[in-house]
Design a protein around this motif. Structure first.
Motif, PDB file in Angstrom:
ATOM      1  N   TYR A 390     -24.112 -72.257  33.912  1.00 44.77           N
ATOM      2  CA  TYR A 390     -24.823 -72.800  34.397  1.00 44.77           C
ATOM      3  C   TYR A 390     -26.038 -73.263  33.440  1.00 44.77           C
ATOM      4  N   ARG A 391     -26.095 -72.604  32.294  1.00 43.48           N
ATOM      5  CA  ARG A 391     -27.317 -72.636  31.423  1.00 43.48           C
ATOM      6  C   ARG A 391     -27.009 -73.660  30.671  1.00 43.48           C
ATOM      7  N   ASN A 392     -25.737 -74.097  30.507  1.00 41.13           N
ATOM      8  CA  ASN A 392     -25.172 -75.098  29.800  1.00 41.13           C
ATOM      9  C   ASN A 392     -25.636 -77.080  30.895  1.00 41.13           C
ATOM     10  N   ARG A 393     -24.895 -76.378  32.059  1.00 41.54           N
ATOM     11  CA  ARG A 393     -24.561 -78.020  32.706  1.00 41.54           C
ATOM     12  C   ARG A 393     -26.223 -78.157  32.935  1.00 41.54           C
ATOM     13  N   MET A 394     -27.338 -77.314  33.261  1.00 39.79           N
ATOM     14  CA  MET A 394     -28.215 -77.656  33.844  1.00 39.79           C
ATOM     15  C   MET A 394     -29.269 -78.113  32.937  1.00 39.79           C
ATOM     16  N   ARG A 395     -28.891 -77.336  31.848  1.00 42.47           N
ATOM     17  CA  ARG A 395     -29.193 -77.910  30.484  1.00 42.47           C
ATOM     18  C   ARG A 395     -31.115 -77.305  30.475  1.00 42.47           C
ATOM     19  N   ILE A 396     -30.978 -75.465  30.327  1.00 44.02           N
ATOM     20  CA  ILE A 396     -31.803 -74.196  30.410  1.00 44.02           C
ATOM     21  C   ILE A 396     -32.331 -73.602  29.494  1.00 44.02           C
ATOM     22  N   ARG A 397     -33.828 -74.046  28.883  1.00 41.46           N
ATOM     23  CA  ARG A 397     -33.178 -74.022  27.859  1.00 41.46           C
ATOM     24  C   ARG A 397     -34.136 -72.622  27.290  1.00 41.46           C
ATOM     25  N   CYS A 398     -33.663 -71.297  26.884  1.00 44.63           N
ATOM     26  CA  CYS A 398     -33.501 -70.108  26.965  1.00 44.63           C
ATOM     27  C   CYS A 398     -32.935 -69.810  25.413  1.00 44.63           C
ATOM     28  N   SER A 399     -33.218 -68.188  25.012  1.00 46.76           N
ATOM     29  CA  SER A 399     -32.461 -67.576  24.124  1.00 46.76           C
ATOM     30  C   SER A 399     -31.354 -67.168  24.130  1.00 46.76           C
ATOM     31  N   ASP A 400     -31.111 -67.163  25.341  1.00 48.53           N
ATOM     32  CA  ASP A 400     -29.847 -66.650  25.947  1.00 48.53           C
ATOM     33  C   ASP A 400     -30.046 -66.229  27.748  1.00 48.53           C
ATOM     34  N   VAL A 401     -28.546 -65.708  28.107  1.00 50.42           N
ATOM     35  CA  VAL A 401     -28.621 -65.829  29.490  1.00 50.42           C
ATOM     36  C   VAL A 401     -29.359 -64.356  29.874  1.00 50.42           C
ATOM     37  N   GLN A 403     -32.514 -63.590  28.490  1.00 50.21           N
ATOM     38  CA  GLN A 403     -33.756 -63.662  28.159  1.00 50.21           C
ATOM     39  C   GLN A 403     -34.090 -63.670  30.228  1.00 50.21           C
ATOM     40  N   ALA A 404     -35.809 -63.000  29.998  1.00 46.62           N
ATOM     41  CA  ALA A 404     -36.359 -62.559  30.907  1.00 46.62           C
ATOM     42  C   ALA A 404     -36.422 -63.987  32.008  1.00 46.62           C
ATOM     43  N   SER A 405     -36.479 -63.845  33.351  1.00 46.77           N
ATOM     44  CA  SER A 405     -36.717 -65.097  33.733  1.00 46.77           C
ATOM     45  C   SER A 405     -38.422 -65.648  33.804  1.00 46.77           C
ATOM     46  N   GLY A 406     -39.064 -64.394  33.544  1.00 46.36           N
ATOM     47  CA  GLY A 406     -40.516 -64.686  33.548  1.00 46.36           C
ATOM     48  C   GLY A 406     -41.290 -65.118  32.669  1.00 46.36           C
ATOM     49  N   ASN A 407     -40.152 -65.489  31.222  1.00 43.59           N
ATOM     50  CA  ASN A 407     -41.020 -65.321  30.331  1.00 43.59           C
ATOM     51  C   ASN A 407     -40.294 -67.199  29.715  1.00 43.59           C
ATOM     52  N   LEU A 408     -39.976 -67.824  30.685  1.00 43.40           N
ATOM     53  CA  LEU A 408     -39.451 -69.306  31.151  1.00 43.40           C
ATOM     54  C   LEU A 408     -40.327 -70.268  31.366  1.00 43.40           C
ATOM     55  N   SER A 409     -40.349 -71.584  31.018  1.00 42.11           N
ATOM     56  CA  SER A 409     -41.372 -72.142  30.737  1.00 42.11           C
ATOM     57  C   SER A 409     -41.096 -72.752  32.747  1.00 42.11           C
ATOM     58  N   GLY A 410     -41.857 -73.174  33.300  1.00 39.56           N
ATOM     59  CA  GLY A 410     -42.468 -73.518  35.239  1.00 39.56           C
ATOM     60  C   GLY A 410     -40.802 -74.031  34.660  1.00 39.56           C
ATOM     61  N   GLY A 411     -40.372 -75.239  34.045  1.00 34.92           N
ATOM     62  CA  GLY A 411     -39.214 -76.407  34.352  1.00 34.92           C
ATOM     63  C   GLY A 411     -38.153 -75.085  34.450  1.00 34.92           C
ATOM     64  N   ASN A 412     -37.872 -74.999  33.423  1.00 35.22           N
ATOM     65  CA  ASN A 412     -36.701 -73.866  32.440  1.00 35.22           C
ATOM     66  C   ASN A 412     -36.330 -72.585  34.488  1.00 35.22           C
ATOM     67  N   GLN A 413     -37.198 -72.356  34.603  1.00 37.70           N
ATOM     68  CA  GLN A 413     -36.955 -71.426  35.908  1.00 37.70           C
ATOM     69  C   GLN A 413     -36.702 -72.275  37.119  1.00 37.70           C
TER      70      GLN A 413
END
Length: 529
Positions: A390-401, A403-413
């Motif tokens: 899902y990280r690849n399909r949804m193009r979620i920008r994070c260091s890896d799966v 990573q704490a969700s609270g540290n992501l930007s609003g769009g990636n959350q």
């Protein structure tokens, strides 16, 4: 016009990663200076440096305020000089009164005791100044989000503010409340107050700002003078994303099939006020491959309707029928609603959509743990593979799966929340304010995902307070007012003017009808007596 604030060569890093790099930024006396940029551009970091959340010594560069270099150790230092920040997440205590919230940090006192009469009187004055017609002893939990935003501003004014920083102040407001708040900001400017406005709503920015500074990747890329020339939204977007967006909304040729989900005679009562009917005998349907928007003003009942459908998450005395492919389904609990094929992406991703302390992997699989478990034990390898997919399909920008969700930007959350519900393989996807608080580039990506879901045959119900968004993405728009659907438009015929006209006219009729019903009941009761 004299300069009130100057930030020179501001740089800030986290674990070696540059969040700000050589930022130069000024605010003049009595101006509204807007700061825009994509999520992660550095906007929030910049104002946290300014307000002392990140203290002097934790960043490079200097802050000159009111002609003197300042070394803020914490937020109390900046507030003492009249620099007040209002965050996107309101810092109010729901079960305290408006007056108690306004003066919670600095109540007027007499002989060492809180002077409650002074608190009440001063609160009345501040509420009048911000245009809020509520009693100071009203509990904050009993007023809407738009009014709570005004309480935050009144709270700021109680501290003798000179520079007001507003971080996404209209993100949770409808168009009328947003307009009122911006008008208030303009009025403050006329009184000599300066403001820094952070917003993703570019039409609002262009309307009230004297200057606009664009941040990208932690750097200043442009400062535009709105007084010298008219600033077009497309110019701001190009600077923000470093590319042209030919269309604000992706093109799509819908293929709409048979009705998938129907609601008949759906009624919901308020969970606390037993006699108050919030959703009033609603009939509604959505078809295969269709994106149906629900428009309405704040308080129209859109979120309440959606949550009542999704496992009766909101409301009491819920009656009516829900049918999937013509067969009645049981939506009495969240788990049964999920099993029936429904998914609900909440409007409040931080409070209700995510476990911010948990990593991306756990949040993505949270609603469908059975699919990553063996013998009631979670299979870590399977869970990691699903999350990575899902990280690849949804193009979620994070260091890896991990990573704490609270540290992501609003769009990636928001993409993580969408991934969580897509993993349940729903037939009906309810999206409540899916692009709230995210930037124009991330919005476009979310729109593309929504289109892909509809093209794959999903039925999508979308609630949004941004009228252009509904007009740009939806195949059909249903208009809600006072807990009832009062109008419906196909994409080809829908306009903002038509939708607002229906809301106003039908709203007046609903009020008249309720008055007539009330009068009839009184007459009937009198006859019986």
């Amino acid at each position: 016009m004299s300069t009130l604030l100057e930030m020179r060569g501001i740089s800030k890093a986290f674990a070696g990663v540059k969040a700000l790099e050589d930022i130069n930024f000024t605010v003049r006396q009595g101006e509204i200076h807007a700061v825009v940029g994509e999520n992660g551009a550095g906007k929030s970091t910049l104002v946290k440096v300014l307000s002392g959340v990140y203290p002097h010594g934790s960043y490079d560069g200097s802050i000159v305020y009111d002609g003197r270099e300042r070394h803020f150790r914490d937020i109390n230092d900046s507030e003492a000089l009249g620099i007040i920040i209002i965050h996107q997440e309101l810092a109010l205590i729901p079960l305290l009164s408006i007056a108690e919230n306004i003066f919670i940090a600095n109540p007027p006192s007499r002989f060492g005791m809180i002077d409650r009469d002074a608190v009440y009187k001063r609160s009345q004055q501040l509420l009048a100044k911000v245009g809020l017609n509520e009693a100071p002893d009203t509990l904050v939990t009993n007023i809407g989000v738009g009014k709570q935003q005004l309480v935050e501003i009144a709270k700021a004014l109680s501290k003798e503010v000179r520079l007001l920083i507003l971080d996404e102040p209209t993100a949770s407001l409808n168009e009328s409340d947003s307009a009122a708040l911006l008008d208030l900001l303009v009025e403050f400017r006329s009184q000599g107050m300066s403001a820094i406005l952070i917003s993703h709503k570019l039409n609002e920015v262009a309307r009230v700002a004297d200057r606009i500074t664009v941040l990208r990747d932690g750097r200043t890329v442009d400062t535009m003078d709105c007084q010298a020339s008219t600033i077009e939204e497309d110019r701001i977007i190009r600077k923000m994303v470093d590319r042209d967006l030919e269309h604000r909304f992706p093109k799509r040729e819908p293929t709409i099939g048979e009705p998938v989900f129907k609601v008949e005679n759906w009624s919901v009562y308020h969970p606390l006020h037993a006699g108050r009917q919030v959703i009033k005998n609603v009939d509604f349907q959505v078809r295969r491959g269709e994106i149906v928007g629900i428009a309405g003003l704040m308080g129209a009942g859109r979120t309440e309707f959606a949550m009542s459908l999704f496992g009766r998450s909101w409301g009491r005395r819920i009656t009516g029928r829900a049918l999937l492919h013509g067969r009645e389904v049981d939506l009495s609990t969240v788990s049964r609603a999920i099993d029936a094929g429904l998914a609900y992406v909440t409007e409040d991703r931080k409070q209700l959509g995510l476990l911010l302390a948990d990593d991306v992997r756990k949040n993505i699989t949270l609603a469908n743990l059975g699919s990553v478990s063996s013998g009631h034990v979670i299979d870590d390898i399977k869970e990691m593979r699903v999350a990575s997919d899902y990280r690849n399909r949804m193009r979620i920008r994070c260091s890896d799966v991990y990573q704490a969700s609270g540290n992501l930007s609003g769009g990636n959350q928001q993409k993580v929340v969408l991934s969580k519900w897509l993993f349940t393989d729903p037939e009906i996807l309810i999206l409540d304010e899916p692009t709230r608080g995210i930037d124009i580039g991330a919005k476009y990506e979310i729109y593309c995902i929504i289109n892909e879901l509809a093209d794959a045959g999903k039925a999508v119900i979308m609630i949004s307070s941004e009228m252009p968004e509904l007009l740009g993405i939806c195949d059909r728009i249903c208009v809600m007012n006072e807990g009832a659907f009062v109008g419906e438009f196909d994409r080809s015929e829908a306009t903002q003017e038509k939708i607002m006209r229906v809301i106003v006219r039908k709203g007046e009729r609903l009020v008249d009808r309720d008055l007539q019903r009330s009068s009839a009941e009184e007459l009937s009761g009198g006859a019986l007596r």
